[in-house]
Every structure is written in structure tokens, then in C-alpha cells.
Design an enzyme around this catalytic site. Sequence first.
Site, mmCIF file in Angstrom:
data_model
loop_
_atom_site.group_PDB
_atom_site.id
_atom_site.type_symbol
_atom_site.label_atom_id
_atom_site.label_comp_id
_atom_site.label_asym_id
_atom_site.label_seq_id
_atom_site.Cartn_x
_atom_site.Cartn_y
_atom_site.Cartn_z
ATOM 1 N NE ARG A 188 16.978 9.110 5.307
ATOM 2 C CZ ARG A 188 16.153 8.815 6.154
ATOM 3 N NH1 ARG A 188 15.040 9.297 6.229
ATOM 4 N NH2 ARG A 188 16.681 8.064 7.137
ATOM 5 N NE ARG A 202 -0.979 9.998 6.278
ATOM 6 C CZ ARG A 202 -0.231 10.126 7.198
ATOM 7 N NH1 ARG A 202 0.204 11.490 7.652
ATOM 8 N NH2 ARG A 202 0.457 9.132 7.659
ATOM 9 N NE ARG A 231 -0.513 0.463 5.023
ATOM 10 C CZ ARG A 231 -0.509 1.618 5.715
ATOM 11 N NH1 ARG A 231 -1.117 2.633 4.870
ATOM 12 N NH2 ARG A 231 0.193 1.719 6.749
ATOM 13 C CG ASP A 281 8.821 1.690 12.950
ATOM 14 O OD1 ASP A 281 9.676 1.838 12.206
ATOM 15 O OD2 ASP A 281 7.436 1.592 12.739
ATOM 16 N NE ARG A 330 19.763 -2.025 -1.219
ATOM 17 C CZ ARG A 330 20.705 -1.570 -1.993
ATOM 18 N NH1 ARG A 330 21.213 -2.656 -2.720
ATOM 19 N NH2 ARG A 330 20.522 -0.494 -2.389
ATOM 20 C CD GLU A 333 20.078 8.545 5.579
ATOM 21 O OE1 GLU A 333 19.536 7.621 5.084
ATOM 22 O OE2 GLU A 333 19.586 9.253 6.605
ATOM 23 C CE1 TYR A 353 13.810 -0.352 9.779
ATOM 24 C CE2 TYR A 353 11.311 -0.011 10.186
ATOM 25 C CZ TYR A 353 12.748 0.545 10.105
ATOM 26 O OH TYR A 353 12.813 1.920 10.335
#
Length: 364
Positions: free
Chosen positions: A278, A174, A170, A349, A247, A299, A347
Site C-alpha cells: 500500500r 457488507r 472470515r 488494536d 513479519r 510499505e 496483535y
Amino acid sequence: MYDYLIVGSGLFGAVCARELTDAGKSCLVVEARPHIGGNIYTEEVEGIQVHRYGAHIFHTKDKETWEYVNRFATFNHYVNSPIAVYRDELYNLPFNMNTFSKLWGVKTPAEAQAKIEEERRAYYVENPQNLEEQAINLVGVTIYEKLVKGYTAKQWGRPCTELPAFIIKRLPVRFVYDNNYFSDPYQGIPHEGYTKMVERLLDGVEVRLGCDYLAEKETLEKMAKQIIYTGQIDRYYDYCFGPLEYRSVRFEDEILDIPNYQGNAVVNYTEAEVPYTRIIEHKHFVFDSTSPKTVISREYPSAWKVGDEPYYPVNNDENNSLYEKYRRLAENDPKVLFGGRLGLYKYYDMDRVISAARELVRGL
């Protein structure tokens, strides 16, 4: 003899050490790097807290986890609102009404929805075979070409047409004028940087820096009844089934003799021709920096090979199947428990890292 030997002083290891110490257990933490904190390590440069291993913005929906981290740090009210640069155009992220207004000149949610739906219908593929087809199915060709295609190809090191469709399940869209990247009610960054927070988590815990557990395994494993290992699970077992895929990221830091370089903490460069993904300007993560200088970090995503620093697990079907072999091997290894993004090849958070570490300790 310690009750627990914890390998790695990142967030998972530090929380385990804190919880076990508070429960009356003796812990030794060994860390291969010359500093604590793992990838959330911050270092003061020119009066600015620099995120040495990439930007880390704490956010969570879990009030209990938010209250937990606030025991060890005072957080500011930083809200992540990145900017995207495509050629000479600037766009707000995540995709919201500010983005759509800039792209198409629309003013209302209905106009934006109609424009996206028009593009989706024009390019719709019934069974998308790659990431490009999947992304266009979700958001249309304009958003994909300008804000997804180049950035994603740089992240993964291959064209979107060669990436599997499931990578993008997805894309958040917004239809409000709100640049807040996360929808979590609790967000911020420690005023004093993450290193101070980890120092407080490790208060009263013995820590040995510059100590590679696997290089000294024969000696160290005899020093504790139980081992909590937060490094690579495949490296722990000497890549016996072959290495998992990751990665990596290379950082190019620069100190500039100006107080403000880009006006925002995070600016993404979405065109493929720009080699970095970025630029982070660290002083904008706080609101009270008086430094006359600024520090930026470019980066560069890169391919990983054994011996490189692993950053992101590549959780495709092939790697997940390989990880399952290592996981089953670990199930029959009663002395060691694996945790964190490298130990579990997943991964996380930061809020999930903390809750997973606390869950592990509660189960001991």
C-alpha cells in the site's frame, strides 16, 4: 530505587507509566529508540504528521477507552475508507455494494448476494486445506483473485496455497453502500499526531531514550522493585527456546512537490506484481493541512530475522506453542511482567493495548 521500571515507551508502556504515576508510584521508562511512542510515533515533515511506522487509526467500541484517550489528545473525525488498486481498476474497501457494483455491475444487495453465492457454489471445497480454498469458500473467486490473493501473498511472503486456511476465518462482506472500514462508533486520529499524545501520557515521568534494557540489564534491573517489559519475550530470554516468528515491514518515504498525490490516505495495491502492499499519503489523515507538498510512504512486507524490527506476530500453531514455553517461563519470573504485542506475542488494536495496560496496573 524506583517502584517500576518500564521497558518501552510505546502505548502500553506509556499508559502503564501514566496510571502508576497517578497512583503515586515512581517510574522510570527506558526506550531503545531515540524517540518515544513506539510504533505509533509521528514526526512532522513539511508541516505534515508522518506515521513513521505505518498508519495507525484509532477506533474503538469502548466509550471508556475513547474518553480516556481524549484526556491526552484532541481527535479528528477521520474515518478509514481505503481504496484498492488491481491493475488499472479501482475498488472501495471493505467489500461493500460500491465494490460489487464495480466488479459485476450489480445495483441491489440481492443481486450482489446472488453473484457471490453463485461463485461460492461453483468453487466450494468441503474441507479447505489452504487459505486460497478458504477465501474462495467465503467470497467466491472474483473477489479473491482481484482483492485478496496478491495482497495476502505479499503480506505473508508466500503463495496463498501455502498458507493455512485458519488465517482467514472470515472476510467481512457488507451489502450496503458504506466505505467505512471499521464499524466502531469512535474513530479518529490526534490533530497534533500521536507523539504529542504520548508526551502527555508521560508527563512528569522520567524517560531515558537510546537505552537498550537488555544491553544494560545487570544495572537497570537493580533500580526498581518491579519491571514491566514490552519488548520481545523471546529476546528477553535470549531466544532460549528459539526465536518466535514475526513479519517485518520496510518503509520507503518520499516528499513530493505537489499538494495531492493519490486523493486518499490509504491505497492498497492488491496485485502480486506490485512489490509494495500500500501507499500511505499522510496529509489525508487530517483535514486542515495547508502544506503545498505531500509525503507518501510505500510499505514493503518482509521476512523477519533476529535483529530486524518485528511488526506482526505470526500466530500459527507452531509459534503459539513456542510462545507458551516462554509464557510459562515468565510465570516463574516474579520480578518481570510482560505486556504489549511483543511481550504477549499477540496483535492488538490500540484500544485493546490501552485497556490491557490499565487492567495490568489495576491488578498490581
